[in-house]
Design a protein around this motif. Structure first.
Motif, PDB file in Angstrom:
ATOM      1  N   ALA A 106     126.779 -11.726   2.915  1.00  0.00           N
ATOM      2  CA  ALA A 106     126.502 -11.722   1.478  1.00  0.00           C
ATOM      3  C   ALA A 106     125.979 -13.080   1.008  1.00  0.00           C
ATOM      4  CB  ALA A 106     127.765 -11.345   0.704  1.00  0.00           C
ATOM      5  N   PHE A 107     126.273 -14.122   1.813  1.00  0.00           N
ATOM      6  CA  PHE A 107     125.799 -15.460   1.436  1.00  0.00           C
ATOM      7  C   PHE A 107     124.385 -15.676   1.955  1.00  0.00           C
ATOM      8  CE2 PHE A 107     130.460 -16.027   1.539  1.00  0.00           C
ATOM      9  CZ  PHE A 107     130.633 -16.472   0.243  1.00  0.00           C
ATOM     10  N   GLU A 108     123.813 -16.754   1.471  1.00  0.00           N
ATOM     11  CA  GLU A 108     122.445 -17.111   1.871  1.00  0.00           C
ATOM     12  C   GLU A 108     122.391 -17.363   3.382  1.00  0.00           C
ATOM     13  OE1 GLU A 108     119.715 -21.000   1.247  1.00  0.00           O
ATOM     14  OE2 GLU A 108     120.742 -20.270  -0.506  1.00  0.00           O
ATOM     15  N   GLU A 109     121.340 -16.833   3.998  1.00  0.00           N
ATOM     16  CA  GLU A 109     121.167 -16.984   5.451  1.00  0.00           C
ATOM     17  C   GLU A 109     120.918 -18.462   5.757  1.00  0.00           C
ATOM     18  OE1 GLU A 109     120.042 -15.054   9.374  1.00  0.00           O
ATOM     19  OE2 GLU A 109     120.420 -13.988   7.526  1.00  0.00           O
ATOM     20  N   SER A 110     121.728 -19.001   6.697  1.00  0.00           N
ATOM     21  CA  SER A 110     121.548 -20.388   7.126  1.00  0.00           C
ATOM     22  C   SER A 110     121.942 -20.473   8.596  1.00  0.00           C
ATOM     23  CB  SER A 110     122.410 -21.339   6.288  1.00  0.00           C
ATOM     24  OG  SER A 110     123.779 -21.154   6.588  1.00  0.00           O
ATOM     25  N   LEU A 111     121.609 -21.605   9.187  1.00  0.00           N
ATOM     26  CA  LEU A 111     121.927 -21.804  10.597  1.00  0.00           C
ATOM     27  C   LEU A 111     123.441 -21.801  10.815  1.00  0.00           C
ATOM     28  CD1 LEU A 111     120.959 -22.373  13.461  1.00  0.00           C
ATOM     29  CD2 LEU A 111     120.994 -24.806  12.908  1.00  0.00           C
ATOM     30  N   VAL A 112     124.189 -22.427   9.935  1.00  0.00           N
ATOM     31  CA  VAL A 112     125.641 -22.489  10.056  1.00  0.00           C
ATOM     32  C   VAL A 112     126.237 -21.089   9.889  1.00  0.00           C
ATOM     33  CG1 VAL A 112     127.752 -23.417   9.005  1.00  0.00           C
ATOM     34  CG2 VAL A 112     125.752 -24.878   9.270  1.00  0.00           C
ATOM     35  N   ASN A 113     125.721 -20.329   8.946  1.00  0.00           N
ATOM     36  CA  ASN A 113     126.185 -18.973   8.702  1.00  0.00           C
ATOM     37  C   ASN A 113     125.937 -18.100   9.939  1.00  0.00           C
ATOM     38  OD1 ASN A 113     126.753 -16.422   7.766  1.00  0.00           O
ATOM     39  ND2 ASN A 113     125.692 -16.666   5.819  1.00  0.00           N
ATOM     40  N   THR A 114     124.724 -18.185  10.499  1.00  0.00           N
ATOM     41  CA  THR A 114     124.377 -17.410  11.685  1.00  0.00           C
ATOM     42  C   THR A 114     125.240 -17.834  12.871  1.00  0.00           C
ATOM     43  OG1 THR A 114     122.115 -17.193  10.902  1.00  0.00           O
ATOM     44  CG2 THR A 114     122.496 -16.752  13.230  1.00  0.00           C
ATOM     45  N   LEU A 115     125.410 -19.152  13.054  1.00  0.00           N
ATOM     46  CA  LEU A 115     126.233 -19.671  14.144  1.00  0.00           C
ATOM     47  C   LEU A 115     127.664 -19.165  14.029  1.00  0.00           C
ATOM     48  CD1 LEU A 115     126.295 -21.646  16.573  1.00  0.00           C
ATOM     49  CD2 LEU A 115     127.012 -23.398  14.956  1.00  0.00           C
ATOM     50  N   PHE A 116     128.220 -19.228  12.849  1.00  0.00           N
ATOM     51  CA  PHE A 116     129.595 -18.775  12.634  1.00  0.00           C
ATOM     52  C   PHE A 116     129.727 -17.260  12.849  1.00  0.00           C
ATOM     53  CE2 PHE A 116     133.432 -18.122   9.899  1.00  0.00           C
ATOM     54  CZ  PHE A 116     134.292 -18.899  10.654  1.00  0.00           C
ATOM     55  N   SER A 117     128.755 -16.502  12.341  1.00  0.00           N
ATOM     56  CA  SER A 117     128.779 -15.036  12.486  1.00  0.00           C
ATOM     57  C   SER A 117     128.681 -14.623  13.952  1.00  0.00           C
ATOM     58  CB  SER A 117     127.629 -14.405  11.704  1.00  0.00           C
ATOM     59  OG  SER A 117     127.802 -14.603  10.333  1.00  0.00           O
ATOM     60  N   GLU A 118     127.747 -15.223  14.674  1.00  0.00           N
ATOM     61  CA  GLU A 118     127.582 -14.895  16.092  1.00  0.00           C
ATOM     62  C   GLU A 118     128.809 -15.311  16.899  1.00  0.00           C
ATOM     63  OE1 GLU A 118     125.114 -13.121  17.499  1.00  0.00           O
ATOM     64  OE2 GLU A 118     124.252 -12.874  15.498  1.00  0.00           O
ATOM     65  N   GLY A 119     129.383 -16.451  16.562  1.00  0.00           N
ATOM     66  CA  GLY A 119     130.593 -16.912  17.241  1.00  0.00           C
ATOM     67  C   GLY A 119     131.758 -15.954  17.028  1.00  0.00           C
ATOM     68  N   LEU A 120     131.898 -15.475  15.792  1.00  0.00           N
ATOM     69  CA  LEU A 120     132.959 -14.506  15.502  1.00  0.00           C
ATOM     70  C   LEU A 120     132.749 -13.193  16.257  1.00  0.00           C
ATOM     71  CD1 LEU A 120     133.566 -14.978  11.676  1.00  0.00           C
ATOM     72  CD2 LEU A 120     135.183 -15.394  13.521  1.00  0.00           C
ATOM     73  N   LEU A 121     131.495 -12.748  16.341  1.00  0.00           N
ATOM     74  CA  LEU A 121     131.198 -11.517  17.066  1.00  0.00           C
ATOM     75  C   LEU A 121     131.553 -11.661  18.552  1.00  0.00           C
ATOM     76  CD1 LEU A 121     130.036  -8.673  16.905  1.00  0.00           C
ATOM     77  CD2 LEU A 121     127.802  -9.659  17.407  1.00  0.00           C
TER      78      LEU A 121
END
Length: 166
Positions: A106-121
């Motif tokens: 829901a937040f703005e797409e960013s490198l940190v957001n993508t990194l955190f999301s992929e790490g959680l997955l």
């Protein structure tokens, strides 16, 4: 007397087999198909053979491997319980990880957001490794060992006398 554990203080009938003797019998039976009928042949000097010794040996071998089978069944039950418990924990953790990923989207797409999301997955699926391993691969060796112990416990035991050494 080489068949029995010399450190076992129990009466003769309930004595544990010597670990080397147990391993030898187990490995010998494991070399054959479980469907192949086998028997145990024990060679003793004729001076050591009596009806009582023959009965005691047969009973001791049967009792020992029946007990080993029981211990293996307990080990299997514990492993499957652990697998179920770990599966519930892992699925809950994976669900939380996927929920956080959905919230992050829901937040703005960013490198940190993508990194955190992929790490959680990745970590969510890694959490599934242990229960998946238990249910796909972990229980087979225990069942195989239990089946071998059961086969040995039900095998016929024969005593053959050897002529006295001169």
């Amino acid at each position: 007397m080489q068949l029995f554990d010399s450190f076992d203080p129990a009466p003769f009938r309930e004595k544990d087999l010597d670990p080397d003797a147990e391993e030898y019998i187990y490995n010998a039976v494991d070399e054959f198909s479980l469907k192949k009928p086998l028997e145990i042949m024990i060679h003793l000097p004729s001076a050591e053979v009596s009806a009582e010794i023959e009965t005691d040996l047969k009973e001791a071998i049967k009792n020992h491997f029946s007990y080993k089978k029981l211990l293996t069944e307990i080990e299997l039950k514990r492993l499957l319980y652990q697998g179920r418990r770990n599966l519930i924990i892992a699925l809950t953790f994976l669900f939380v990880c996927l929920l956080v990923i959905r919230l992050l989207s829901a937040f703005e797409e960013s490198l940190v957001n993508t990194l955190f999301s992929e790490g959680l997955l990745i970590i969510g699926w890694v959490a599934m490794w242990e229960p998946v391993h238990i249910f796909l691969y972990g229980w087979w060796p225990i069942v195989h060992r239990r089946n071998i112990y059961e086969k040995i416990a039900h095998m016929d035991v024969y005593i053959r006398t050897a002529p006295p050494a001169e």
